[in-house]
Design a protein around this motif. Structure first.
Motif, PDB file in Angstrom:
ATOM      1  N   SER A  57     -19.640  40.562  13.405  1.00 41.98           N
ATOM      2  CA  SER A  57     -19.543  41.634  12.418  1.00 41.98           C
ATOM      3  C   SER A  57     -18.114  41.852  11.938  1.00 41.98           C
ATOM      4  O   SER A  57     -17.791  42.904  11.388  1.00 41.98           O
ATOM      5  N   SER A  59     -14.617  41.441   9.733  1.00 39.30           N
ATOM      6  CA  SER A  59     -14.048  41.116   8.432  1.00 39.30           C
ATOM      7  C   SER A  59     -12.536  41.168   8.555  1.00 39.30           C
ATOM      8  O   SER A  59     -11.996  42.096   9.168  1.00 39.30           O
ATOM      9  N   VAL A 184     -11.504  44.158  11.138  1.00 38.46           N
ATOM     10  CA  VAL A 184     -12.354  45.289  11.498  1.00 38.46           C
ATOM     11  C   VAL A 184     -13.650  44.750  12.082  1.00 38.46           C
ATOM     12  O   VAL A 184     -14.341  43.946  11.449  1.00 38.46           O
ATOM     13  N   SER A 186     -17.267  45.959  13.291  1.00 37.70           N
ATOM     14  CA  SER A 186     -18.108  47.138  13.083  1.00 37.70           C
ATOM     15  C   SER A 186     -19.215  47.296  14.110  1.00 37.70           C
ATOM     16  O   SER A 186     -19.800  48.378  14.231  1.00 37.70           O
ATOM     17  N   SER A 187     -19.536  46.245  14.864  1.00 34.55           N
ATOM     18  CA  SER A 187     -20.599  46.368  15.860  1.00 34.55           C
ATOM     19  C   SER A 187     -20.403  45.313  16.936  1.00 34.55           C
ATOM     20  O   SER A 187     -19.635  44.362  16.771  1.00 34.55           O
ATOM     21  N   VAL A 191     -15.685  46.835  19.362  1.00 40.80           N
ATOM     22  CA  VAL A 191     -15.687  47.537  18.078  1.00 40.80           C
ATOM     23  C   VAL A 191     -14.320  48.179  17.854  1.00 40.80           C
ATOM     24  O   VAL A 191     -13.746  48.790  18.763  1.00 40.80           O
ATOM     25  N   THR A 193     -10.459  48.222  15.203  1.00 39.52           N
ATOM     26  CA  THR A 193      -9.568  47.562  14.262  1.00 39.52           C
ATOM     27  C   THR A 193      -8.438  46.899  15.033  1.00 39.52           C
ATOM     28  O   THR A 193      -7.810  47.526  15.893  1.00 39.52           O
ATOM     29  N   GLU A 406     -16.401  56.494  21.153  1.00 40.97           N
ATOM     30  CA  GLU A 406     -15.595  56.195  19.982  1.00 40.97           C
ATOM     31  C   GLU A 406     -14.113  56.098  20.336  1.00 40.97           C
ATOM     32  O   GLU A 406     -13.238  56.434  19.537  1.00 40.97           O
ATOM     33  N   ASP A 506     -11.416  53.783   8.516  1.00 40.30           N
ATOM     34  CA  ASP A 506     -12.735  54.390   8.734  1.00 40.30           C
ATOM     35  C   ASP A 506     -13.742  53.260   8.942  1.00 40.30           C
ATOM     36  O   ASP A 506     -14.066  52.527   8.024  1.00 40.30           O
ATOM     37  N   ASN A 507     -14.228  53.138  10.172  1.00 37.36           N
ATOM     38  CA  ASN A 507     -15.145  52.056  10.531  1.00 37.36           C
ATOM     39  C   ASN A 507     -16.533  52.648  10.760  1.00 37.36           C
ATOM     40  O   ASN A 507     -16.861  53.080  11.863  1.00 37.36           O
ATOM     41  N   ASP A 508     -17.339  52.690   9.694  1.00 37.17           N
ATOM     42  CA  ASP A 508     -18.697  53.249   9.762  1.00 37.17           C
ATOM     43  C   ASP A 508     -18.701  54.658  10.344  1.00 37.17           C
ATOM     44  O   ASP A 508     -19.498  55.004  11.216  1.00 37.17           O
ATOM     45  N   THR A 512     -10.659  54.309  13.479  1.00 41.34           N
ATOM     46  CA  THR A 512     -10.021  53.273  14.291  1.00 41.34           C
ATOM     47  C   THR A 512      -8.601  53.056  13.773  1.00 41.34           C
ATOM     48  O   THR A 512      -8.274  53.438  12.642  1.00 41.34           O
TER      49      THR A 512
END
Length: 539
Positions: A57, A59, A184, A186-187, A191, A193, A406, A506-508, A512
């Motif tokens: 996941s 990028s 980043v 995301s899952s 998880v 950055t 988180e 902002d990661n979903d 982060t």
């Protein structure tokens, strides 16, 4: 007519020769005054970027930038190139050094005799085939390429098998060329950055703060930017000294490739706090450690850049950090004792309960500092205590923010001061925090925010940093579109300046972050002046 005797003529000739030599030789004062070296822009810069994390996941964004610099050659020769090419991953063969099977020796000898003639007949055809294949091989396209100074370029990569990168910048694109790699996830595992500034290759790197605990997955990434292969050694140290890591020795890294080594495969038992030394036997490499923590997210552990200073500065602890762990390693033969200072917005204090830290020679010392910053943006200052050893010190801080599931973390190593100039690419309008720290004198610094990758104009601001304080700046650039770069230029008057940049993403819905220190960008090099020296004619 009277003639001078021949011996007398010889004496006169000798005196004239000595007088001539004296006239050619500069006087003593001129000899003592050597010409000062000029500071000129570099004309070639190399960078390596580690392979991005392999999470499905993930990028990754690459942002490249070169600050505008007056060319030493003049405007008529303002040319050059700056690009990064893929450095494919190489997996060393664990059986490469194994002894051959004795049962196969006789068969191999017979086969060699029968195949010798065929090999000789096919040699010419093979050479022709290789030449044809090389001619037909497609040219490798740069992953990111820069066209001109002063304008950042950004590209995005989503492939899970994205390679490491290596490349060069030449002529007017070389001075201060920097590339930011931000990923980043995301899952899945790790998880968060993770970000790093692509680094200048070198012969060795020191890290501290690594681990092989069950919930940690740390990888040493080594990139060889040169054409020739090199051999790399990885040494590991723990709380009791150097650890046996036989498989970390003599690791082959082919030219233009990268190797990733999981630290846990080099050690027999889990170790909570480790220092790592990566050294190339020949050539130069880039080296960084990827940290994947099942509970605290993921980020890059960068190498320490100031191991022998009397005062070590770990700049740019972001606001909101609620836990931190300090790792110190003394690689020399002397024990090291350090006083701890915490520099916040209003001054430097000695944190209660954490006044100092000691490290025995050759061992790693780890101290849990807890919520030492009380949520304030700050910097950590480590000063050798009176009478402490003068050997090198490797120090790094692992900082954590967030709650419950988180939680996110980053690593801040002891860093060198900014020097003449520092540059950071890949900034965003809402997520960039610039941290500035002055040690013992007031520092005035000019910050230039470049135009955005998608539009806008450069903006310059001047800030004054009081001694012993950490200043946090949130850029407000209303007309800047897309990612931008920032360049720091401290005044020649005043003390030393340290800097770091935090990116908040902002990661979903989860916040982060990643933090990178900003040492000097080495955009200039000392070039001694030269001129005719007739004294070289005299022995």
């Amino acid at each position: 007519m009277n003639r001078a005797p021949l011996p007398l003529l010889g004496i006169v000739a000798a005196l004239l020769a000595v007088a001539g030599v004296a006239a050619l030789r500069p006087d003593a004062q001129e000899t003592a005054e050597l010409p000062q070296a000029a500071r000129l822009p570099v004309e070639r810069t190399a960078l390596t970027c580690p392979r991005p994390t392999g999470a499905e996941s993930a990028s990754t964004w690459y942002s490249a930038f070169t600050p505008p610099t007056q060319s030493a050659r003049g405007a008529q020769e303002q040319e050059g190139a700056a690009f990064l090419l893929p450095a494919p991953e190489y997996t060393p063969d664990p059986d490469a050094g194994a002894a051959p099977d004795p049962d196969d020796a006789e068969d191999a000898e017979d086969a060699e005799d029968s195949e010798g003639t065929e090999d000789a007949e096919d040699a010419e055809d093979a050479d022709e085939s290789e030449d044809s294949a090389a001619a037909d091989e497609p040219e490798v396209e740069p992953v990111i390429e820069l066209a001109e100074p002063g304008l950042p370029v950004t590209t995005r990569v989503n492939e899970t098998d994205a390679p490491a990168l290596a490349g060069i910048a030449e002529q007017w694109l070389a001075p201060g060329w920097t590339v930011q790699q931000t990923t980043v996830v995301s899952s899945g595992e790790g998880v968060g950055t993770l970000g790093t500034a692509c680094q200048t290759p070198d012969t060795e790197f020191w890290f501290t703060g690594a681990s092989t605990e069950d919930d940690r997955h740390d990888y040493v990434h080594v990139v060889n930017p040169d054409e020739a292969a090199t051999v790399v050694d990885i040494e590991i140290y723990g709380a009791d000294g150097r650890l046996e890591a036989e498989h970390g020795q003599a690791i082959t890294v082919p030219g233009g490739s990268n190797v990733a080594v999981r630290l846990s495969t080099l050690l027999r038992d889990p170790e909570p706090g480790l220092a790592v030394h990566v050294a190339a036997r020949s050539g130069r490499v880039g080296a960084q450690i990827e940290v994947v923590d099942e509970k605290l997210g993921t980020d890059w552990l960068p190498p320490v850049t100031a191991p022998v200073a009397d005062t070590l500065v770990l700049p740019g602890i972001p606001a909101g950090v609620n836990a931190s762990r300090l790792s110190v390693f003394a690689p020399g033969e002397e024990d090291i004792a350090l006083d701890i200072g915490l520099a916040g917005p209003t001054g430097t204090i000695t944190p209660a309960g954490h006044e100092s830290i000691s490290a025995h020679a050759g061992t790693v010392t780890t101290v849990d500092l807890g919520d030492i910053t009380q949520g304030e943006a700050s910097s950590l200052v480590l000063t050798r205590t009176s009478g402490s050893g003068g050997g090198p010190v490797i120090a790094s801080l692992h900082v954590v923010a967030g709650e419950d599931d988180e939680r996110e973390s980053a690593f801040i190593p002891a860093a060198a001061p900014v020097g003449e100039r520092a540059t950071a690419a890949g900034n965003t309008g809402s997520g960039t925090r610039l941290s500035l720290f002055a040690l013992d004198e007031t520092v005035e610094v000019e910050v230039t925010y470049s135009a955005g990758a998608d539009g806008g104009e450069p903006v310059q601001e001047t800030y004054t940093v009081d001694p012993g304080t950490t200043m946090t700046i949130r850029p407000e650039l209303d007309d800047t579109e897309g990612n931008f770069a920032l360049t720091l230029t401290p005044s020649s008057r005043g003390g030393s300046l340290w800097a770091a940049r935090t990116l908040i993403v902002d990661n979903d819905g989860a916040t982060t972050f990643t933090t990178q220190t900003l040492p000097d960008d080495h955009s200039r090099v000392s070039v001694p002046e030269s001129g005719p020296d007739l004294s070289m004619l005299v022995e």
